[in-house]
Design a protein around this motif. Sequence first.
Motif, PDB file in Angstrom:
ATOM      1  N   MET A   1       0.825  -1.214   0.000  1.00 46.90           N
ATOM      2  CA  MET A   1       0.000   0.000   0.000  1.00 46.90           C
ATOM      3  C   MET A   1       0.854   1.257   0.000  1.00 46.90           C
ATOM      4  SD  MET A   1      -3.384  -0.664   2.277  1.00 46.90           S
ATOM      5  CE  MET A   1      -4.584  -1.904   1.785  1.00 46.90           C
ATOM      6  N   PHE A   2       1.919   1.255   0.754  1.00 49.48           N
ATOM      7  CA  PHE A   2       2.820   2.411   0.764  1.00 49.48           C
ATOM      8  C   PHE A   2       3.436   2.627  -0.615  1.00 49.48           C
ATOM      9  CE2 PHE A   2       3.477   2.122   5.568  1.00 49.48           C
ATOM     10  CZ  PHE A   2       2.746   3.273   5.798  1.00 49.48           C
ATOM     11  N   VAL A   3       3.868   1.543  -1.240  1.00 46.04           N
ATOM     12  CA  VAL A   3       4.484   1.650  -2.565  1.00 46.04           C
ATOM     13  C   VAL A   3       3.477   2.191  -3.573  1.00 46.04           C
ATOM     14  CG1 VAL A   3       5.451   0.338  -4.491  1.00 46.04           C
ATOM     15  CG2 VAL A   3       6.196  -0.151  -2.156  1.00 46.04           C
ATOM     16  N   THR A   4       2.245   1.699  -3.498  1.00 45.38           N
ATOM     17  CA  THR A   4       1.217   2.142  -4.438  1.00 45.38           C
ATOM     18  C   THR A   4       0.847   3.604  -4.229  1.00 45.38           C
ATOM     19  OG1 THR A   4       0.303  -0.108  -4.497  1.00 45.38           O
ATOM     20  CG2 THR A   4      -1.088   1.668  -5.332  1.00 45.38           C
ATOM     21  N   TYR A   5       0.629   3.978  -2.973  1.00 40.93           N
ATOM     22  CA  TYR A   5       0.122   5.323  -2.688  1.00 40.93           C
ATOM     23  C   TYR A   5       1.209   6.391  -2.816  1.00 40.93           C
ATOM     24  CZ  TYR A   5      -2.487   9.055  -0.371  1.00 40.93           C
ATOM     25  OH  TYR A   5      -3.137  10.228  -0.088  1.00 40.93           O
ATOM     26  N   PHE A   6       2.417   6.072  -2.356  1.00 39.96           N
ATOM     27  CA  PHE A   6       3.495   7.071  -2.390  1.00 39.96           C
ATOM     28  C   PHE A   6       4.437   6.889  -3.576  1.00 39.96           C
ATOM     29  CE2 PHE A   6       2.374   6.703   2.164  1.00 39.96           C
ATOM     30  CZ  PHE A   6       2.004   8.016   2.395  1.00 39.96           C
ATOM     31  N   GLY A   7       4.503   5.667  -4.103  1.00 42.88           N
ATOM     32  CA  GLY A   7       5.426   5.409  -5.200  1.00 42.88           C
ATOM     33  C   GLY A   7       4.901   5.835  -6.556  1.00 42.88           C
ATOM     34  N   LEU A   8       3.618   5.561  -6.822  1.00 44.72           N
ATOM     35  CA  LEU A   8       3.057   5.915  -8.133  1.00 44.72           C
ATOM     36  C   LEU A   8       3.080   7.417  -8.401  1.00 44.72           C
ATOM     37  CD1 LEU A   8       0.076   3.406  -8.502  1.00 44.72           C
ATOM     38  CD2 LEU A   8       2.360   3.297  -9.506  1.00 44.72           C
ATOM     39  N   PRO A   9       2.751   8.282  -7.412  1.00 44.07           N
ATOM     40  CA  PRO A   9       2.863   9.732  -7.687  1.00 44.07           C
ATOM     41  C   PRO A   9       4.284  10.169  -8.006  1.00 44.07           C
ATOM     42  CG  PRO A   9       1.461   9.353  -5.788  1.00 44.07           C
ATOM     43  CD  PRO A   9       2.079   8.026  -6.134  1.00 44.07           C
ATOM     44  N   ALA A  10       5.272   9.411  -7.524  1.00 44.18           N
ATOM     45  CA  ALA A  10       6.668   9.766  -7.799  1.00 44.18           C
ATOM     46  C   ALA A  10       7.018   9.595  -9.271  1.00 44.18           C
ATOM     47  CB  ALA A  10       7.607   8.917  -6.932  1.00 44.18           C
ATOM     48  N   ILE A  11       6.232   8.761  -9.978  1.00 43.09           N
ATOM     49  CA  ILE A  11       6.480   8.576 -11.413  1.00 43.09           C
ATOM     50  C   ILE A  11       5.386   9.253 -12.244  1.00 43.09           C
ATOM     51  CG2 ILE A  11       7.762   6.436 -11.081  1.00 43.09           C
ATOM     52  CD1 ILE A  11       5.267   4.879 -11.862  1.00 43.09           C
ATOM     53  N   GLY A  12       4.637  10.150 -11.589  1.00 43.11           N
ATOM     54  CA  GLY A  12       3.656  10.952 -12.306  1.00 43.11           C
ATOM     55  C   GLY A  12       2.249  10.419 -12.339  1.00 43.11           C
ATOM     56  N   LEU A  13       1.967   9.366 -11.580  1.00 43.97           N
ATOM     57  CA  LEU A  13       0.627   8.793 -11.556  1.00 43.97           C
ATOM     58  C   LEU A  13      -0.031   9.122 -10.217  1.00 43.97           C
ATOM     59  CD1 LEU A  13       1.334   5.268 -13.113  1.00 43.97           C
ATOM     60  CD2 LEU A  13       0.355   7.277 -14.245  1.00 43.97           C
ATOM     61  N   LYS A  14      -0.961  10.058 -10.232  1.00 43.84           N
ATOM     62  CA  LYS A  14      -1.639  10.453  -9.009  1.00 43.84           C
ATOM     63  C   LYS A  14      -2.796   9.514  -8.741  1.00 43.84           C
ATOM     64  CE  LYS A  14      -3.665  14.438  -6.664  1.00 43.84           C
ATOM     65  NZ  LYS A  14      -4.073  15.878  -6.803  1.00 43.84           N
TER      66      LYS A  14
END
Length: 223
Positions: free
Chosen positions: A69-82
């Motif tokens: 969940m952390f990877v999905t919620y905080f990781g995806l915005p880091a690559i431009g996916l909000k």
Amino acid sequence: MIGPLNANHLTFLAQGALWTVVLSVVAFLGGGLLGFMIALGRVSSSRVLRRALAVYVQLVQGTPLLVIMFVTYFGLPAIGLKVSPLMAAGASLTIYVGAYLGEIWRGCIESVPRPQWEAAECLALSRTQRMFKVILPQAVRIATPPTVGFMVQIIKNTSLASVVGFVELARSGQIINNSIFEPFAIYLVIAGIYFALCYPISLWSRKLERRVSFAPKRTVAVS
């Protein structure tokens, strides 16, 4: 003076419980679709596909859902996916549930007696026809009890969605407790709601397990 638990608080908890059910349904449907594809891939004739999916399953099962969940919620915005909290929680649970259901269903497919596979081959059916017309109908019967039982784990695991800001049952209780400071009463109610959601499913799972049992019935000799 801070007031006790009241009807407004119970209404808020009920809304959280509703979102818990919604998230559970999303996780089960999404994870079920993913798990079905994983199960078929794990018994396919392609060695590369089987190994790739085995690595995926081991990776997911070896990673805590909280980390996913952390990877999905905080990781995806880091690559431009909000992503919204609901999308992050739903995607994480789908990934998690898919890996576990895929393994459950793979085991159920492979537990279909070998003579059934051989009989389907003797009928000159294609691999796809053998799978969907002979093997899967029997595997579904075997897989129903453990699948229903796993639904309880899905419901309980939705409580982890609070870490990404999704307001489900556990998060609702936390918000209320921060305002009235009555943890015992609040979490006792939350435990009761979780029990009310999970216990009927557990009973259903045990009933299905008895119904689809492959154990031979005892016969009574008549003298």
